[in-house]
Write an enzyme that holds these catalytic residues in place. Structure first.
Site, PDB file in Angstrom:
ATOM      1  CB  SER A 379      -0.918  -0.017   1.236  1.00 50.55           C
ATOM      2  OG  SER A 379      -1.707   1.150   1.269  1.00 50.55           O
ATOM      3  CE  LYS A 382      -2.517   1.971  -5.198  1.00 51.90           C
ATOM      4  NZ  LYS A 382      -2.371   2.204  -3.777  1.00 51.90           N
ATOM      5  CE1 TYR A 453     -13.163  -0.332   1.578  1.00 55.74           C
ATOM      6  CE2 TYR A 453     -11.588  -1.318   0.055  1.00 55.74           C
ATOM      7  CZ  TYR A 453     -12.725  -1.427   0.853  1.00 55.74           C
ATOM      8  OH  TYR A 453     -13.385  -2.612   0.930  1.00 55.74           O
ATOM      9  CD  GLU A 454      -4.437   0.764  -1.550  1.00 57.71           C
ATOM     10  OE1 GLU A 454      -3.357   0.766  -0.934  1.00 57.71           O
ATOM     11  OE2 GLU A 454      -4.533   0.992  -2.772  1.00 57.71           O
ATOM     12  CG  LEU A 455      -4.729   2.942   6.900  1.00 60.91           C
ATOM     13  CD1 LEU A 455      -3.499   2.094   7.196  1.00 60.91           C
ATOM     14  CD2 LEU A 455      -4.443   4.408   7.180  1.00 60.91           C
TER      15      LEU A 455
END
Length: 540
Positions: A379, A382, A453-455
Site C-alpha cells: 500500500s 500512487k 480504503y486500503e488502510l
C-alpha cells in the site's frame, strides 16, 4: 486293570490333597479387606464319626460371648458345611470364630488388613521366597478352593502386568538378579453376578553364589559425623561379606597416635535372608581436636577383593564445605550467571538473525496450506508527484527488486497486478484477502483519498479478523503520527521499520533482515545476478 486302579488311586489322593490345602490348620489367619475369604474346618480321621452331627459356626462377642452365626443365606457371608465364606471380607469381620461339629471344634483368630490404595498388593500379605541365581524357580498362580469361580488370572511383577491366563497360571524360569521383586497373582472371580479380585503376592529374593561373595559396605562410602568436643562416640561399619573376610579399622598416621581411639575386639556376624553380614565397631572416647577432621577408614575383604568405608568427625554446627571449595563454587556460579545473562542479551540483540538462520536451517514454510496467493500487499501513495516520487519508486521498484527477485517473495502491487476497468474497491478488498501481509509505505502524503480504503480494509483484517499482519515502513521522517487512524497505533513497535534513504543498504543490512523477519517464513532462492548494494534514494 492295574492301570485303571492306579489312576483311581492317584485321583483320590489328589482330591484329598486339594481338600487339605483348602482348609486352615493355623489358628491365626489374616485377610485383606474387599477380597473374597473363607474359613474351612480341617476334617480329621477322629471327626469322621461326627459327620452326622449338626454343624455350628459362632463368632465371639465381648459382651455376649459366643454368638451363633445365622445359617440362612446372606448376600455377603454364606455357610457351606465345613466352610464359612465372605464375599468379600470387611474390617468389621475381624475377630474370633468357632466351628463345632459334635465333639469336634476348631477356633481361629481372624485379622483383617486394610487395603493399600496406592499398591496392587498388601505388604502384610506377602510370602517371601529365596532362590539362588541360575537356579530354577516358579510362580504358581492357583486357588483350588475358588477354581470354579475363577474367570481370569493375571500375573504382575512390581505391579506391572507380565502374563495373563483364563484359569491357572504357572511361570517357571532360571533365576537372574533382575528377576528379584514382588510377583502378584490376581484372580478375577465371578460370584452371584459380581466380580471380585483375589491377590496372592510373593517376594522373590535372588541370592548370589554362596561359594564366594564380593564384599560391599552398607550405606555411603563417605560418612560425615557431627560431634562435640568431650563426648564419646562409636563408629559402626557393616558390610555384606563372606564369613572368613577380615574387617578392620585404620586410624594410625605417621608420628601421630590417637590414644583415645580403640577398636572393639572381634567382629559381629549375622545372616539375613541367606546373606552373611559382618560389622566392626570403633570407639572414640572424649573427642578432642586431633580427632576432628581425621579420616577413619574401615576395610573389609581379603587379598583378592575388598571394600573401604570412610568416616570423618566434624564439629556440630560447622559448615560441610571447606572455605576454598565454597569460594571456588561461588566464583563458578557467578561466572555461569554472567555467561547466561550475556547469552540472553545476545539472543535478544540478534533475535532476527537467529530466527532467519533457523528458518533457513529447517526449511520452514508457512505458505503451503493457507490458500493465499500473495506474500504481501503493498500500500503506497500512487500519485507520482515530485514530493512523493521517491516514495513511489521505493514501492514499485525497490521493494519488488529485493523481496521478489532476491528473496523469492510474491508481492501484490496494484498498478502492476490489477487489470484496469474493474471496481477498485472490490479489487482492493479481494487482493488484501489473498495476501499474508500488508506493507504500508508511510509518509505525510500517504493519507490521501485513494489509499484511505486500503488502510482501513487492512486494519480491519489485521486487528478485527486477524487474518493478515501489517508491516509499517516509515519512508520519510515523521515528527508525529497524529494524522494516522487510532487503530494503527495499536501495532507492536517491532513491526515499524524506518527506511534510511540517504544510506546505501545491502541485502544483508539490518533493514532488509528485519523486513524479511516480518514476512511469512518460506523457502527462498535468492537471485545470484543481483548486485549486493542497492542504489541510494535521496530525499528531495
Amino acid at each position: 486293570m492295574l492301570c485303571r486302579k492306579l489312576f483311581l488311586t492317584l485321583l483320590i489322593l489328589r482330591i484329598k490333597n486339594n481338600a487339605v490345602e483348602s482348609c486352615h490348620f493355623q489358628n491365626n489367619i489374616s485377610a485383606v479387606e474387599e477380597e473374597p475369604f473363607y474359613l474351612k474346618y480341617c476334617l480329621s480321621s477322629s471327626a469322621h464319626g461326627n459327620e452326622a452331627a449338626t454343624i455350628k459356626w459362632s463368632k465371639f462377642n465381648e459382651s455376649l460371648g459366643w454368638v451363633e452365626l445365622n445359617p440362612r443365606p446372606s448376600p455377603r457371608i454364606t455357610l457351606h458345611d465345613y466352610s464359612l465364606e465372605f464375599w468379600p471380607v470387611e474390617l468389621k469381620d475381624q475377630g474370633r470364630y468357632l466351628f463345632q461339629m459334635g465333639n469336634s471344634t476348631q477356633e481361629w483368630e481372624l485379622k483383617v488388613t486394610k487395603r493399600n490404595k496406592h499398591s496392587c498388593f498388601s505388604e502384610k500379605q506377602v510370602t517371601s521366597k529365596s532362590v539362588t541365581v541360575k537356579k530354577s524357580f516358579q510362580i504358581n498362580c492357583s486357588k483350588n478352593y475358588y477354581e470354579k469361580w475363577i474367570k481370569r488370572t493375571s500375573l504382575y511383577k512390581n505391579c506391572e502386568k507380565i502374563e495373563e491366563s483364563s484359569k491357572k497360571l504357572l511361570m517357571v524360569k532360571n533365576a537372574k538378579f533382575e528377576d528379584q521383586g514382588y510377583y502378584s497373582c490376581v484372580f478375577s472371580l465371578l460370584h452371584n453376578g459380581k466380580l471380585y479380585n483375589l491377590t496372592s503376592t510373593f517376594n522373590i529374593t535372588v541370592l548370589g553364589d554362596h561359594t564366594k561373595r564380593i564384599p560391599v559396605y552398607l550405606g555411603p562410602k563417605f560418612n560425615r559425623v557431627e560431634v562435640e568436643l568431650g563426648e564419646s562416640i562409636e563408629l559402626n561399619c557393616s558390610a555384606l561379606a563372606n564369613q572368613n573376610d577380615a574387617v578392620y579399622w585404620n586410624f594410625q598416621k605417621e608420628n601421630e597416635t590417637h590414644v583415645n581411639v580403640h577398636e572393639k575386639e572381634g567382629k559381629e556376624i549375622w545372616i539375613s535372608e541367606g546373606k552373611e553380614y559382618v560389622s566392626k565397631i570403633l570407639k572414640i572416647e572424649k573427642v578432642n581436636e586431633k580427632n576432628i577432621g581425621f579420616l577413619y577408614n574401615c576395610t573389609v575383604g581379603d587379598t583378592v577383593s575388598m571394600d573401604t568405608q570412610s568416616f570423618i568427625l566434624v564439629r556440630k554446627g560447622t559448615t560441610d564445605i571447606p572455605n576454598h571449595v565454597f569460594t571456588r563454587g561461588m566464583i563458578i556460579s557467578i561466572l555461569i550467571s554472567v555467561a547466561v545473562v550475556c547469552l540472553v542479551i545476545l539472543c535478544v540483540i540478534f533475535r532476527v538473525d537467529l530466527v532467519l538462520f533457523y528458518r533457513h536451517l529447517v526449511g520452514r514454510n508457512e505458505t503451503l496450506t493457507d490458500g493465499k496467493t500473495y506474500d504481501a500487499f503493498v500500500s503506497y501513495l500512487k500519485e507520482c508527484h515530485s514530493e512523493s516520487g521517491e516514495e513511489y519508486t521505493f514501492a514499485v521498484e525497490t521493494l519488488p527488486k529485493v523481496l521478489e527477485k532476491h528473496f523469492g517473495y510474491k508481492l501484490c502491487i496494484f498498478e502492476r497486478d490489477v487489470v484496469p476497468g474493474g471496481a477498485v474497491v472490490d479489487e482492493i478488498h479481494s487482493l488484501i484477502e489473498k495476501s499474508r501481509r500488508i506493507i504500508i509505505v508511510l509518509s505525510k502524503s500517504y493519507m490521501s483519498n485513494e489509499v484511505i480504503y486500503e488502510l482501513k480494509s487492512g486494519l480491519h483484517k489485521a486487528l478485527v479478523e486477524r487474518k493478515v499482519k501489517i508491516i509499517l515502513i516509515q519512508f520519510s521522517p515523521v515528527s508525529d503520527f497524529v494524522f494516522l487512524p487510532q487503530s494503527l497505533k495499536l501495532l507492536k513497535s517491532h513491526r515499524v521499520l524506518k527506511w534510511k534513504a540517504d544510506e546505501p543498504l545491502s541485502y544483508n543490512s539490518r533493514f532488509w533482515k528485519n523486513l524479511v523477519y516480518l514476512m511469512p517464513a518460506k523457502v527462498t532462492k535468492p537471485g545470484q545476478e543481483e548486485s549486493e548494494d542497492l542504489p541510494v534514494l535521496s530525499v528531495p
